[in-house]
Motif scaffolding. Structure first.
Motif, short mmCIF file in Angstrom:
data_model
loop_
_atom_site.label_atom_id
_atom_site.label_comp_id
_atom_site.label_asym_id
_atom_site.label_seq_id
_atom_site.Cartn_x
_atom_site.Cartn_y
_atom_site.Cartn_z
N PHE A 163 3.97 -4.32 -6.35
CA PHE A 163 3.19 -5.53 -7.11
C PHE A 163 4.34 -6.35 -8.42
CE2 PHE A 163 1.13 -7.76 -10.12
CZ PHE A 163 0.49 -8.22 -9.62
N LYS A 164 5.14 -6.06 -8.90
CA LYS A 164 6.25 -6.95 -9.66
C LYS A 164 6.88 -7.93 -8.86
CE LYS A 164 5.40 -4.23 -13.79
NZ LYS A 164 6.07 -2.64 -14.67
N LYS B 88 -5.10 -12.96 -2.20
CA LYS B 88 -5.70 -11.98 -2.48
C LYS B 88 -5.15 -10.00 -2.22
CE LYS B 88 -10.84 -10.18 -2.57
NZ LYS B 88 -12.55 -10.52 -1.91
N MET B 89 -5.73 -9.61 -3.19
CA MET B 89 -5.35 -8.34 -3.27
C MET B 89 -6.63 -7.59 -3.41
SD MET B 89 -2.63 -8.80 -6.64
CE MET B 89 -2.14 -9.71 -5.95
N LYS B 90 -6.44 -6.04 -3.03
CA LYS B 90 -6.95 -4.43 -3.85
C LYS B 90 -6.51 -4.92 -5.38
CE LYS B 90 -7.53 0.47 -3.58
NZ LYS B 90 -6.25 1.74 -3.21
N PRO B 91 -7.90 -4.83 -6.00
CA PRO B 91 -7.66 -4.69 -7.07
C PRO B 91 -7.14 -3.41 -7.96
CG PRO B 91 -10.16 -4.47 -7.08
CD PRO B 91 -8.88 -4.43 -5.50
N GLY B 92 -7.12 -3.59 -9.61
CA GLY B 92 -6.81 -2.61 -9.90
C GLY B 92 -7.65 -2.18 -9.88
N GLU C 55 1.08 -1.23 0.06
CA GLU C 55 0.24 -0.14 -0.18
C GLU C 55 0.61 1.19 0.06
OE1 GLU C 55 -0.11 -2.36 2.46
OE2 GLU C 55 -2.36 -3.28 1.50
N SER C 56 0.31 2.47 -0.77
CA SER C 56 1.14 3.38 -0.66
C SER C 56 0.88 4.64 -1.45
CB SER C 56 2.99 3.15 -1.62
OG SER C 56 3.25 4.64 -2.41
N ASN C 57 0.67 5.53 -1.64
CA ASN C 57 -0.12 6.69 -2.19
C ASN C 57 0.72 6.97 -3.68
OD1 ASN C 57 -1.91 7.17 -0.06
ND2 ASN C 57 0.25 8.99 0.55
#
Length: 143
Positions: free
Chosen positions: A54-55, A118-122, A43-45
């Motif tokens: 992510f990569k 599971k993650m926050k979607p694009g 998580e970042s702004n």
């Protein structure tokens, strides 16, 4: 009075559209920035930082969960498998395609990708968006 009402209607309708889409408008082209899914802990702004994270996390995940199937190893089966998958609008992995000949190696590559958390979607224009990726797996025994 009718004229004023029409002007207000158009003003509010265009304002609503402008709020729904954000991006750059250049010579009748609208471009919007797609934001990559956010891996847990990334998580970042800043979109660039979350994309790079992510990569990095994906590469770490593939490497740490990589297993060469025993039967394929013993029989010196070597192949490049490419998994096409997406992170859907709920932040979950969906396999789209697995390219390769050997079923055992394909199954292992698929297992590896399905283990992604599971993650926050694009996002695109402030709304969740499914984003597609391809990951190659090089199964080589070194024998």
């Amino acid at each position: 009075m009718k004229y004023l009402f029409l002007v207000l209607c158009f003003t509010f309708s265009f304002t609503g559209i402008a709020q729904e889409t954000w991006g750059n408008v250049d010579k009748n082209k609208i471009s919007m920035k797609e934001i990559a899914p956010v891996w847990p802990g990334c998580e970042s702004n800043q979109a660039a930082k979350t994309d790079a994270c992510f990569k990095q996390k994906l590469a770490q995940h593939v490497q740490s969960n990589f297993r060469y199937p025993t039967n394929a190893w013993k029989n010196n089966i070597q192949e490049r498998i490419v998994v096409t998958f997406m992170i859907n609008t709920q932040g979950e992995v969906e396999i789209k395609n697995v390219e390769g000949k050997n079923q055992e190696l394909k199954d292992e590559a698929k297992r590896n990708i399905l283990a992604i958390p599971k993650m926050k979607p694009g996002m695109l224009a402030g709304k969740p968006r499914a984003i597609e990726y391809k990951v190659p797996f090089n199964f080589k025994t070194g024998k």
